[in-house]
Design an enzyme around this catalytic site. Structure first.
Site, short mmCIF file in Angstrom:
data_model
loop_
_atom_site.label_atom_id
_atom_site.label_comp_id
_atom_site.label_asym_id
_atom_site.label_seq_id
_atom_site.Cartn_x
_atom_site.Cartn_y
_atom_site.Cartn_z
N GLY A 49 -41.88 53.37 -26.15
CA GLY A 49 -41.49 54.06 -25.36
C GLY A 49 -40.71 53.66 -24.60
O GLY A 49 -40.32 52.34 -24.34
N ASN A 124 -51.80 49.98 -22.36
CA ASN A 124 -51.08 51.56 -22.99
C ASN A 124 -52.33 52.59 -23.95
O ASN A 124 -53.85 51.76 -23.86
CB ASN A 124 -50.55 50.63 -23.81
CG ASN A 124 -50.71 51.41 -25.37
OD1 ASN A 124 -50.84 50.40 -26.81
ND2 ASN A 124 -50.50 52.57 -25.15
N GLY A 125 -52.28 53.21 -23.75
CA GLY A 125 -53.64 54.05 -24.03
C GLY A 125 -53.96 55.31 -23.36
O GLY A 125 -52.74 55.80 -23.01
N TYR A 264 -46.87 53.67 -38.95
CA TYR A 264 -45.65 53.94 -38.23
C TYR A 264 -45.93 52.94 -36.84
O TYR A 264 -44.53 52.81 -36.16
CB TYR A 264 -45.66 55.54 -37.96
CG TYR A 264 -44.69 55.82 -36.86
CD1 TYR A 264 -43.12 56.19 -37.28
CD2 TYR A 264 -44.66 55.97 -35.47
CE1 TYR A 264 -43.03 56.46 -36.61
CE2 TYR A 264 -43.73 56.74 -34.18
CZ TYR A 264 -42.75 57.21 -35.56
OH TYR A 264 -41.22 57.19 -33.89
P1 AMP Z 1 -41.91 65.90 -37.88
O1 AMP Z 1 -40.79 66.00 -37.53
O2 AMP Z 1 -42.25 66.63 -36.41
O3 AMP Z 1 -42.95 66.00 -38.92
O4 AMP Z 1 -42.35 64.81 -37.56
C1 AMP Z 1 -42.48 63.86 -38.41
C2 AMP Z 1 -41.44 62.34 -38.30
O5 AMP Z 1 -41.82 61.19 -36.51
C3 AMP Z 1 -41.88 60.93 -39.15
O6 AMP Z 1 -40.50 60.59 -40.01
C4 AMP Z 1 -42.02 59.85 -38.28
O7 AMP Z 1 -41.68 58.60 -38.83
C5 AMP Z 1 -41.80 60.58 -36.97
N1 AMP Z 1 -42.96 60.15 -36.10
C6 AMP Z 1 -44.33 60.38 -36.76
N2 AMP Z 1 -45.44 59.90 -35.73
C7 AMP Z 1 -44.82 59.95 -34.55
C8 AMP Z 1 -44.90 59.52 -32.80
N3 AMP Z 1 -46.89 60.11 -32.40
N4 AMP Z 1 -44.37 59.28 -32.20
C9 AMP Z 1 -43.03 59.23 -32.29
N5 AMP Z 1 -42.45 59.55 -33.90
C10 AMP Z 1 -43.77 60.27 -35.25
#
Ligand code: AMP
Length: 491
Positions: A49, A124-125, A264
């Site tokens: 965060g 957290n949650g 991730y």
């Molecule tokens: P997008 O451009 O929206 O498809 O985001 C995909 C990218 O965001 C991927 O490269 C992931 O590494 C990252 N990602 C996936 N989930 C999250 C999340 N909840 N918070 C931040 N980054 C994310």
């Protein structure tokens, strides 16, 4: 190739300070300069965060708090601030909230004075019935200071008829539905709790005689602490001058740890539920190669989150790993930028193709997930412009088809790329020669497990399957009404 535009991000009224949060927690008991240790712990958890950070410390007589928008390093860098946070006990929090303003009164830890004394709490949650409970509490006359769902717990503690603080907290939490880990301090105790399904992480550590609680083990490592164990699902740990006591007051529920932490969210050097996250990501990458490898010259990660899976993929496939994309580390996570416009900008700010590793090559690009599809589109574009002959995208998770209601920020379902298109259509939109996602069974295989034990999945994998293990009370009860009511409250 023509690409149908993605739906624009909708600025929803409730997004103003949406209760959904991604967060990191730290707590320490029995350490002079507890707050300084908390700063370091939160620094290690900064990936969880980046919008706000806060610490509350207790010095034996008084609670001291500092909460601010922004990064840990920017907010806790002055000797004056640290001098104010005196004490041997402290808890801290890093927070990210979704699109829209993050307002200071929502920044955790929250603090309240009760008839039994002070209590600071951070979580957290996501509490999935917080809005329902809040409505009931407001009808009973409770006055809320924030829109954070943590405050619901504070009010429930205040009106509990039990005497001891731990019983009041237990009473409050037994009315809460949701996925949460929390840390709290009172005049005498440091308390840590994980929800009965154990969706969100929380670990216990030691530093000399001091006890620590943290979202991830990397926060113990940074100060030379020792990992003791995970706080168990449904467990309340209470640390005071008599040592550590463990309570399990809630009805037992099946353990459903968040599988997305492995994919991730967690830092790769953390150990979660006995598993090193880096090692998990590498075996996920290897499984991805077993499932969907295609002849290629190089395997290129989308840094940083795609790196461990790409290493696993490259080792399994016997294809060289190259840093064909370079990331600028001085830009925050693009996904975490608050508006869509910035998010688009952010992707370009963050990554650049390294033509040296790509020109004339058949490239396998590895990323951990596709959420809105924005990152993939930009990255593929760059890689093609850098002269790649073929681009094959491999994703080390199944398609993200459902929103998370348990504390990982994901957009509403209609903004999720995989909820709108099948794999072939996604491949066309992001302009790759081929696209493959890891299968859900492949994901479990990579973690050395079968998906189901008996009837139930072993992890919370709702973002990939729509099987939500914890009831979505607020969401199911007329979400439109909920938005309107929130608006009314703010007028
Ligand atoms: P997008 O451009 O929206 O498809 O985001 C995909 C990218 O965001 C991927 O490269 C992931 O590494 C990252 N990602 C996936 N989930 C999250 C999340 N909840 N918070 C931040 N980054 C994310």
């Amino acid at each position: 190739m023509t690409q149908r535009p993605l739906p624009p991000a909708i600025l929803r009224p409730e997004d103003d300070d949406h209760p959904k949060e991604e967060c990191g927690l730290f707590g320490i008991y029995g350490m002079p300069d507890a707050a300084t240790h908390a700063v370091l712990g939160l620094h290690a958890l900064q990936h969880r965060g980046q919008e706000a950070a806060g610490i509350v410390a207790y010095d034996g007589e008084q609670f001291h708090s500092h909460r601010a928008l922004g990064l840990v390093g920017d907010n806790f860098n002055s000797p004056e601030t640290m001098a104010r946070l005196a004490g041997h006990v402290a808890i801290g929090h890093v927070r990210y909230s979704t699109t829209g303003d993050t307002i200071l009164r929502n920044v955790q830890p929250l603090f309240a004075d009760f008839k039994f004394g002070g209590l600071a709490i951070a979580h957290n949650g996501n509490l999935t019935n917080a809005y329902q409970i809040r409505k009931e509490l407001v009808q009973r006359g409770c006055i809320f200071q924030s829109t954070s769902d943590t405050e619901t717990i504070i009010h429930l503690i205040a009106i509990s008829e039990y005497g001891r603080v731990v019983d009041r907290l237990t009473d409050a939490l037994s009315q809460i539905v949701g996925a949460y880990s929390l840390v709290a301090i009172t005049q005498k105790k440091l308390i840590g709790v994980r929800d009965p399904c154990g969706v969100r992480p929380l670990v216990l550590g030691r530093l000399g005689d001091a006890w620590m609680l943290a979202s991830e083990t990397c926060a113990l490592d940074i100060i030379g602490g020792k990992f003791v164990r995970d706080v168990e699902p449904g467990e309340i740990v209470v640390i005071d001058d008599k040592g550590l006591h463990s309570l399990k007051p809630f009805n037992k529920a099946p353990h459903r740890f968040c599988i997305f932490e492995y994919i991730y969210f967690a830092r790769p050097d953390s150990v979660m539920e006995g598993r090193n996250v880096y090692e998990a990501r590498k075996s996920i990458g290897a499984e991805l190669a077993r499932e969907s490898h295609i002849p290629a010259d190089v395997v290129v990660p989308v840094p940083d989150s795609g790196v461990p899976a790409a290493i696993g993929y490259s080792q399994q496939a016997g294809v060289p790993f190259e840093f064909g994309i370079v990331r600028n580390h001085y830009v925050g996570r693009t996904f975490i930028e608050p508006t869509d416009q910035i998010r688009h900008l952010g992707v370009r700010l963050k990554h650049n193709a390294n033509a040296f590793g790509l020109k004339g090559k058949r490239v396998v690009l590895v990323d951990d997930s596709i959420v809105r599809g924005t990152t993939s589109m930009k990255i593929v574009d760059m890689v093609r412009n850098a002269g790649a002959k073929e681009v094959h995208m491999r994703i080390s998770s199944p398609p993200t088809t459902h929103s998370c209601f348990y504390g990982i920020d994901t957009p509403q379902r209609d903004e999720l790329f995989a909820a709108q298109y099948d794999v072939a259509a996604m491949a066309r939109h992001i302009n790759v020669d081929t696209l493959a996602f890891l299968s859900i069974d492949g994901l479990y295989r990579a973690l050395g497990e079968a998906r189901r034990r008996g009837d139930l999945p072993q992890y919370c994998d709702a973002c990939f399957t729509g099987e939500y293990p914890i009831p979505l009370v607020d969401h199911d009860k007329d979400p439109v009404q909920r938005q309107l009511s929130l608006l009314d409250e703010r007028e």
